[in-house]
Scaffold this motif. Structure first.
Motif, short mmCIF file in Angstrom:
data_model
loop_
_atom_site.label_atom_id
_atom_site.label_comp_id
_atom_site.label_asym_id
_atom_site.label_seq_id
_atom_site.Cartn_x
_atom_site.Cartn_y
_atom_site.Cartn_z
N SER A 173 16.14 10.46 -38.85
CA SER A 173 16.57 11.13 -37.64
C SER A 173 15.35 11.50 -36.81
O SER A 173 14.30 11.84 -37.36
N PHE A 175 14.91 14.11 -35.42
CA PHE A 175 14.66 15.53 -35.65
C PHE A 175 14.02 15.80 -37.01
O PHE A 175 13.82 16.96 -37.38
N THR A 176 13.70 14.75 -37.77
CA THR A 176 13.04 14.94 -39.05
C THR A 176 11.78 15.78 -38.86
O THR A 176 10.95 15.47 -37.99
N GLN A 232 15.65 25.20 -34.36
CA GLN A 232 17.09 25.06 -34.52
C GLN A 232 17.88 25.96 -33.57
O GLN A 232 19.09 25.80 -33.44
N TRP A 250 20.82 15.91 -36.37
CA TRP A 250 20.15 16.89 -37.23
C TRP A 250 21.23 17.80 -37.78
O TRP A 250 21.77 18.65 -37.08
N TYR A 307 25.76 20.51 -36.33
CA TYR A 307 24.65 19.58 -36.14
C TYR A 307 24.16 19.60 -34.70
O TYR A 307 24.85 20.04 -33.78
#
Length: 344
Positions: A173, A175-176, A232, A250, A307
């Motif tokens: 992803s 967003f890793t 987040q 994510w 998510y």
């Protein structure tokens, strides 16, 4: 009174000091810190060569996966799995090592920029050359900050190209945590804030080695706070009961409900014996996660997923890059203000 004892007029002195051009101090800054800038160029250049050569091999190996049809067939899935095992894991390990680059630049370029002159006392000579204390500080910070940020921005473009096949096959992803701040705006922004932290630490501590240690500690704390708590919260996550969440998303959290009421978070938190009673063939250790999920759905359970969609990557990049840039400007402004305050 002889000509030698006539005091200089303040107006003339200020006028003569204003005549010292910025380009002269920029040349001095280059002469003083060319080794540090050379180290940055060597570090990023070595990584760039590695990413370029490895990226060419990666794209060549990924070509059979893109040409395979139909993409959902078992043969194509096997090709992608072998590609990820052979090339994906080393690429992710390289990304972990690259996370240290902004911290190293902040520690070994930003921290000594003022601390070395304050520690050795050479700043006293520099301040008598008609340039001014705050202009001296700006002339040392701004060119170096622009140089390291520009180099980091160019490097992030190369890294995005290098990692594109692993995003395309759905294995990672965007967003890793190991990848998010190495792409787009964030790598340059993190490098800039690391440099600003180092410059302020060097001014406050006035010793090179302790300033380097302080820079590494503060930067690490800031990076952990951003990755674990701040990122987040840039946008409200989406909520869905669709089990087929895109691989680029994510996933923030998942839980199961039944009849509109919370049941359990994951299979390990399910009541004892529930899975064995409802889904004995698909219980953990006996079946695939997909089979177990289908069994729970058949018994009235619903899995909810919170998510962040992959489409929010660039908004998140702008948000994080924006507050990092603001923080960098504030830190360097505080550094200049402290220099003027000490001079006063």
């Amino acid at each position: 009174m002889t000509a030698l004892t006539v005091p200089a007029r303040p107006g003339r002195e200020r006028a003569s000091r204003r005549q010292v051009p910025w380009r002269r101090m920029a040349w001095v800054t280059w002469r003083q810190h060319r080794l540090a800038l050379g180290g940055v160029a060597a570090l990023l250049g070595a990584w760039a060569v590695y990413l370029w050569l490895t990226g060419l091999q990666t794209y060549h190996a990924y070509a059979p996966a893109t040409a395979c049809r139909p993409a959902s067939s078992l043969a194509c899935s096997q090709i992608i799995s072998e590609f990820n095992f052979t090339y994906g894991d080393p690429a992710l390990r390289a990304a972990v090592f690259l996370q240290t680059v902004p911290a190293l630049i902040g520690a070994f370029v930003g921290a000594p920029v003022l601390a070395r002159e304050l520690e050795t006392g050479t700043f006293r000579y520099a301040w008598t050359q008609g340039f001014g204390r705050w202009r001296w500080t700006l002339a040392k910070l701004v060119p170096l900050a622009i140089a390291v940020a520009a180099a980091a921005a160019l490097f992030s473009v190369l890294f995005s190209w290098f990692f594109q096949p692993f995003f395309a096959d759905g294995n990672n992803s965007p967003f890793t945590p190991e990848l998010f701040d190495l792409r787009g705006l964030d790598f340059a922004a993190w490098t800039l804030v690391a440099f600003a932290i180092g410059a302020l630490a060097g001014l406050l501590i006035r010793r090179v080695v302790p300033a380097i240690a302080a820079t590494l500690a503060v930067y690490t704390g800031l990076a952990l706070a951003a990755g674990l708590y701040l990122r987040q919260r840039y946008a409200v996550p989406l909520l869905t009961s669709n089990p087929n969440v895109p691989s680029s998303a994510w996933i923030m959290s998942q839980w199961w409900t039944k009849g509109g009421r919370f049941a359990f978070t994951n299979w390990h938190d399910a009541p004892a014996g529930l899975l064995q009673r409802l889904c004995p063939p698909a219980a953990p250790g006996k079946g695939s996660p997909g089979t177990l999920a289908q069994c729970l759905v058949q018994h009235g359970y619903t899995q909810w997923t919170s998510y962040q969609p992959g489409s929010r990557l660039w908004p998140f990049q702008w948000i994080e890059g924006g507050w990092l840039l603001t923080l960098s400007v504030l830190l360097m402004a505080a550094t200049v203000w402290l220099v003027r305050r000490r001079a006063a």
